[in-house]
Design a protein around this motif. Structure first.
Motif, PDB file in Angstrom:
ATOM      1  N   GLU A 282      -7.305  -2.915  -0.437  1.00 49.06           N
ATOM      2  CA  GLU A 282      -7.033  -3.387   0.924  1.00 49.06           C
ATOM      3  C   GLU A 282      -5.603  -2.992   1.333  1.00 49.06           C
ATOM      4  N   ALA A 283      -4.686  -3.095   0.375  1.00 46.15           N
ATOM      5  CA  ALA A 283      -3.293  -2.749   0.680  1.00 46.15           C
ATOM      6  C   ALA A 283      -3.168  -1.270   1.023  1.00 46.15           C
ATOM      7  N   LEU A 284      -3.834  -0.439   0.235  1.00 47.39           N
ATOM      8  CA  LEU A 284      -3.759   1.006   0.482  1.00 47.39           C
ATOM      9  C   LEU A 284      -4.338   1.329   1.857  1.00 47.39           C
ATOM     10  N   VAL A 285      -5.442   0.696   2.185  1.00 50.68           N
ATOM     11  CA  VAL A 285      -6.046   0.927   3.495  1.00 50.68           C
ATOM     12  C   VAL A 285      -5.123   0.408   4.599  1.00 50.68           C
ATOM     13  N   ALA A 286      -4.490  -0.737   4.370  1.00 49.07           N
ATOM     14  CA  ALA A 286      -3.557  -1.274   5.367  1.00 49.07           C
ATOM     15  C   ALA A 286      -2.411  -0.284   5.599  1.00 49.07           C
ATOM     16  N   PHE A 287      -1.968   0.352   4.525  1.00 50.20           N
ATOM     17  CA  PHE A 287      -0.918   1.364   4.686  1.00 50.20           C
ATOM     18  C   PHE A 287      -1.427   2.537   5.536  1.00 50.20           C
ATOM     19  N   LEU A 288      -2.623   3.004   5.223  1.00 46.46           N
ATOM     20  CA  LEU A 288      -3.162   4.130   6.012  1.00 46.46           C
ATOM     21  C   LEU A 288      -3.291   3.723   7.487  1.00 46.46           C
TER      22      LEU A 288
ATOM     23  N   GLY B 164       0.826  -1.214   0.000  1.00 44.02           N
ATOM     24  CA  GLY B 164       0.000   0.000   0.000  1.00 44.02           C
ATOM     25  C   GLY B 164       0.853   1.253   0.000  1.00 44.02           C
ATOM     26  N   GLU B 165       1.972   1.205   0.689  1.00 46.83           N
ATOM     27  CA  GLU B 165       2.883   2.360   0.725  1.00 46.83           C
ATOM     28  C   GLU B 165       3.370   2.680  -0.690  1.00 46.83           C
ATOM     29  N   GLU B 166       3.714   1.624  -1.430  1.00 47.50           N
ATOM     30  CA  GLU B 166       4.177   1.853  -2.805  1.00 47.50           C
ATOM     31  C   GLU B 166       3.091   2.493  -3.651  1.00 47.50           C
ATOM     32  N   LEU B 167       1.878   1.995  -3.478  1.00 43.30           N
ATOM     33  CA  LEU B 167       0.765   2.575  -4.236  1.00 43.30           C
ATOM     34  C   LEU B 167       0.576   4.041  -3.868  1.00 43.30           C
TER      35      LEU B 167
ATOM     36  N   GLU C 272     -12.144   2.684   2.904  1.00 41.29           N
ATOM     37  CA  GLU C 272     -12.381   2.015   1.614  1.00 41.29           C
ATOM     38  C   GLU C 272     -13.160   2.951   0.680  1.00 41.29           C
ATOM     39  N   GLU C 273     -14.177   3.597   1.243  1.00 48.23           N
ATOM     40  CA  GLU C 273     -14.975   4.512   0.406  1.00 48.23           C
ATOM     41  C   GLU C 273     -14.174   5.754   0.005  1.00 48.23           C
TER      42      GLU C 273
ATOM     43  N   PRO D 294      -7.088  -6.402  -7.937  1.00 48.19           N
ATOM     44  CA  PRO D 294      -7.645  -7.018  -6.727  1.00 48.19           C
ATOM     45  C   PRO D 294      -6.634  -6.988  -5.584  1.00 48.19           C
ATOM     46  N   GLY D 295      -7.083  -6.635  -4.417  1.00 49.08           N
ATOM     47  CA  GLY D 295      -6.201  -6.614  -3.247  1.00 49.08           C
ATOM     48  C   GLY D 295      -5.515  -5.276  -3.033  1.00 49.08           C
TER      49      GLY D 295
END
Lengths: 399, 296
Positions: A354-360, A217-220, A311-312, A350-351
């Motif tokens: 979730e990764a971006l949210v996990a980073f936040l 998520g950090e990379e994104l 997510e939203e 896909p996924g």
């Protein structure tokens, strides 16, 4: 109490006519910041240097419901430590039940903010900002307008304040003044520094601090595809930042395409962003990008609390602006002519959401949310001797 | 209450005779008396006033205070002669005076017991036939940190921090219509920070909203400046409020409820210029002046 007496008490911070207190690049002598590694030193106004006593006084005031019309509200009512000093409501409710048009903002790392509140370019320092919730009437928050003398009298009667005001503002003048109340609160707010999240630990070399998903998520987040970092960049994850040695402070406001009610980029009144203050058409919908540190605990999100989950929030950015299908706010944010060029929309595999949210979520600093130094002092023991009480039998122990 | 200061005209006359016409006349004390009314009635907290506005609404005062500055007397030749305002540490400072018509009673519970119904100062002795003042605080004094200022700049009820200034006029009333409370808060809007000056909210404002009021034929020794609440509301329907705007008018340019009020305050509103201010008028002789100056 008569106006004459009340006004005289307020003269505490009287300065020469026409002079606006200037913010100066002045690390306060004798005060030791406890900063996370790599964090710059916050700027402090020249006429309000940091001191341990002022922080302690400011903390007491921040948590004190005597700072409201009917004794039911303190700053902490809307700025709750466990939520990074914001609250769960979409928009705040003041002491008289009046609904604030906007969402309470977190106070994480507020010492680095060169501009305050969601969209007011004229609001530049914490000292005057504190007057808005106390005395503001559009909307009423703490409802103190016209009650300053009563409020200061309430404070004078409190034994802890008799010690703390004197310790924080030594000198012959009566230290219990409105100017000193705002100075102390601002000083406390400047200590609300958060930089020990899993993300920070990972940055300092702890490879286990962040989950693999959060790393992805950090990379994104920092990718040119998602563009998040353009507006939420830097150590404090916001484009509006200032500190000692920064040179020029950066102040940014952006329209993220959250609304487009008229096809011309319009936002629903009164939340028209910087436009509400400047009245300039091009300022429609421009808001400050809040720091994303601790963002996972600050929902609901955006200036009006109109997005419930992270997510939203990601969906809004992925779409390049929110679409509202019906109702008075219907409109396609994606096609807003006022939207920032960095809100172009993107597609996620896909996924990846979730990764971006996990980073936040990896920006949440649990220690900050529970740090007793930032917590309600009125439920903590009080060391009156430390704050200047004579060491006589029965004097210690607070109120 | 306010002690009547020496009649300026009497004092002025004495001084002029002694010095002759050549030397500029020395300053003499001057009092400009104000009174608040609602139509024909004296303004008082706790009273009800029927028949206000286009819908004939009944109102009860909640608050009524204002700032004036740039006060001048107009002499017989039409020349404006500045009045130097006294610095009393409470009501007047740096050429700005606060007038306070509420006395903290009745529904004005957020107010103060003290009222202020006059401006005190000095002006060269002379034969005056008019008064001019600005309803508002000059730009240079309007955008400072209010808690660092002396009275009357530290009166929290007049703070307007989120708009980066002060309320120049505050007239709050309860009404018997569907709109229960109406606020008239006049002040500068559209203020922007000078971006090159991050340290201070140094601002310039798109709508200064300062109204310059001239009252012809005004003799300070005899007359009173009347501020008439009914005249201010005369063009307004107090049973209606534009949705999603402040109750009444808080100077927002998109709040159409401000239109008729600005007109009567002598201020342009958007594209619309004012037909001339009608809020203030002259009170001849002692009649209304006495009720305003001495009743409370």
């Amino acid at each position: 109490m008569s106006r004459r007496v009340g006004l005289a008490n307020l003269l505490g911070g009287l300065v020469a006519a026409g002079v606006v207190a200037a913010l100066v690049v002045a690390p306060a002598p004798g005060y030791r910041w406890q900063l996370p590694r790599g964090f710059p030193v916050p700027k402090v106004p020249a006429d309000n240097p940091m001191s341990v006593a002022k922080v302690e006084l400011g903390r007491h005031l921040f948590y004190d419901p005597r700072l409201s019309k009917n004794g039911s509200f303190s700053c902490s009512t809307c700025h709750d430590q466990g939520r990074a000093f914001t609250e769960a409501k979409a928009t705040s409710v003041g002491v008289t039940g009046e609904i604030h048009p906007r969402n309470a903002m977190g106070l994480t790392n507020i010492a680095y903010a060169p501009v305050l509140t969601w969209a007011n370019p004229t609001m530049r320092a914490l000292e005057p900002q504190a007057l808005v919730p106390m005395f503001g009437e559009t909307p009423v928050e703490m409802g103190l307008a016209g009650m300053e003398a009563i409020m200061l009298d309430r404070l004078r009667k409190e034994r802890r304040y008799q010690l703390l005001f004197r310790a924080a503002f030594p000198g012959p003048a009566d230290p219990v003044s409105l100017a000193n109340v705002t100075k102390a609160i601002a000083t406390f707010e400047r200590t609300l520094i958060s930089g020990e999240s899993p993300y920070d630990r990972a940055r300092l070399g702890d490879r286990t601090a962040m989950s693999p998903a959060a790393r992805a998520g950090e990379e994104l987040f920092f990718s040119e595809n998602l563009e998040c970092f353009h507006c939420h960049g830097g150590f404090n994850f916001t484009g509006s930042v200032d500190y000692v040695g920064k040179g020029l402070p950066e102040i940014e406001f952006h329209n993220t395409g959250l609304y487009n009610i008229d096809g011309k980029g319009g936002y629903p009144a009164p939340n028209t962003g910087v436009h509400e203050i400047t009245l300039r058409g091009e300022d429609m919908g421009r808001f400050k990008a809040p720091t994303l540190r601790n963002v996972a605990v600050t929902g609901p999100f955006m200036h009006d609390g109109s997005i419930a989950t992270l997510e939203e929030v990601v969906d809004h950015y992925a779409a390049g602006g929110r679409t509202i299908a019906g109702g008075p706010h219907a409109g396609v944010g994606r096609t807003s002519p006022l939207k920032s060029p960095f809100i172009g929309g993107f597609e996620l595999e896909p996924g990846e959401k979730e990764a971006l949210v996990a980073f936040l979520e990896s920006l949440t600093d649990r220690k900050f949310l529970t740090d007793p130094r930032h917590a309600n002092p009125w439920t903590q023991p009080f060391d009156s001797v430390r704050w200047g009480a004579r060491r006589v039998r029965g004097a210690a122990g607070g109120r | 209450m306010i002690a009547r200061v020496l009649s300026a005209a009497a004092l002025g006359a004495a001084v002029t005779t002694r010095l002759g016409a050549a030397a500029p006349p020395p300053p003499a004390p001057i009092t400009i008396r104000f009174a608040a009314v609602v139509g024909e009635q004296p303004f008082a907290c706790g009273r009800e006033y029927p028949g206000i506005g286009t819908a004939g609404t009944t109102i009860t005062p909640l608050d009524f205070r204002l700032y004036v500055s740039e006060v001048a007397l107009i002499d017989r030749k039409g020349k404006a002669v500045p009045v130097r305002l006294a610095e009393d540490g409470v009501w007047q400072r740096q050429g700005v005076a606060m007038l306070d018509f509420e006395d903290g009673t009745g529904a004005c519970s957020n107010g103060s017991a003290e009222t202020r119904l006059a401006i005190e100062g000095t002006a060269p002795a002379g034969d005056y036939a008019g008064v001019r003042f600005t309803l508002g605080i000059p730009f240079a004094l309007n955008h400072r940190n209010p808690v660092e200022q002396g009275s009357p700049f530290n009166v929290t009820s007049m703070f307007w921090v989120w708009r980066a200034g002060y309320k120049f006029l505050r007239l709050d009333v309860k009404a018997t219509g569907p709109v229960e409370r109406l606020f008239v808060h006049l002040g500068s809007t559209g203020c922007v920070a000078a971006d090159s000056m991050p340290a201070s909210p140094a601002v310039r404002c798109q709508n200064p909203n300062r109204s310059v009021v001239t009252i012809a034929g005004f003799d300070p020794a005899r007359d009173t400046v009347i501020a008439d609440v009914a005249a201010l509301f005369q063009g307004s329907d107090l049973t209606a409020n534009q949705p999603k705007t402040a109750m009444g008018c808080m100077s927002a340019p998109d709040d159409a409820d401000c239109g008729p009020l600005f007109d009567r305050l002598g201020l342009a509103f958007g594209e619309r210029t004012s037909g001339g201010q009608q809020f203030f008028r002259i009170g001849r002789g002692g009649a209304v002046g006495a009720s305003g100056g001495g009743a409370r």
